[in-house]
Design a protein around this motif. Structure first.
Motif: not given
Length: 173
Positions: A31-35, A72-78, A116-118, A125-133
């Motif tokens: 939630n913090k990293g989803w920016d 909700a994050f999984q649905q958003k990623a899809k 995939l990761f979510i 979680d750290q991998k997902i945050i890194s991928l968002i960046k």
């Protein structure tokens, strides 16, 4: 026998509590990293992309952040994975070039990786945050390339340059 069952129940309850805390921490981190940050285009590029509905829809999806659960994050990623695939459709003619398409392909890979990761059992979680960046970097690269294409198109051609470019075209020969 009764004491043995009670110990197993206590262990199970403790495990469930640990699991719930871990999932809550993962949700908090994501939630913090989803920016996602959508860069701005120069006015001329913006005018060209106004008719590119797929880009507009993708950006509006990026800017809507899920709030309630990890589901909700999984649905958003899809949803983002579907929208990023649509970016290759109806690219405006000035931007329908390999340099834009390759950057869209890289962005597609990043968004699909997030998806995939979510959706894994153990969410990294750290991998997902890194991928968002990384996705933000790629989105910036797409917008910067659009600005560059507009800037290059505004450079006036010298006399005879268009004829020389046509002569260099091997498909024409």
């Amino acid at each position: 026998m009764v004491i043995s069952c009670q110990k197993n129940d206590e262990k199970q309850i403790i495990e469930q509590q640990k699991d719930a805390k871990k999932k809550e921490q993962i949700f908090t981190n994501i939630n913090k990293g989803w920016d996602f940050k959508t860069p701005t285009l120069n006015p001329k590029a913006q005018a060209i992309t106004n008719n590119w509905a797929e880009l507009r829809l993708f950006n509006s999806e990026l800017n809507q952040k899920p709030k309630s659960t990890i589901g909700a994050f999984q649905q958003k990623a899809k949803t983002l994975s579907k929208k990023v695939l649509d970016l290759n459709n109806n690219i405006p003619v000035p931007f329908n070039k390999p340099e834009i398409k390759s950057r869209i392909a890289v962005l597609t890979t990043k968004i699909n990786s997030i998806n995939l990761f979510i959706n894994l059992q153990e969410i990294p979680d750290q991998k997902i945050i890194s991928l968002i960046k990384d996705a933000n970097v790629e989105l910036n690269a797409i917008y910067a390339q659009m600005d560059e294409i507009i800037r290059k198109s505004e450079i006036p051609k010298e006399e005879g340059e268009s004829d020389m470019i046509r002569m260099l075209d091997t498909a024409r020969a």
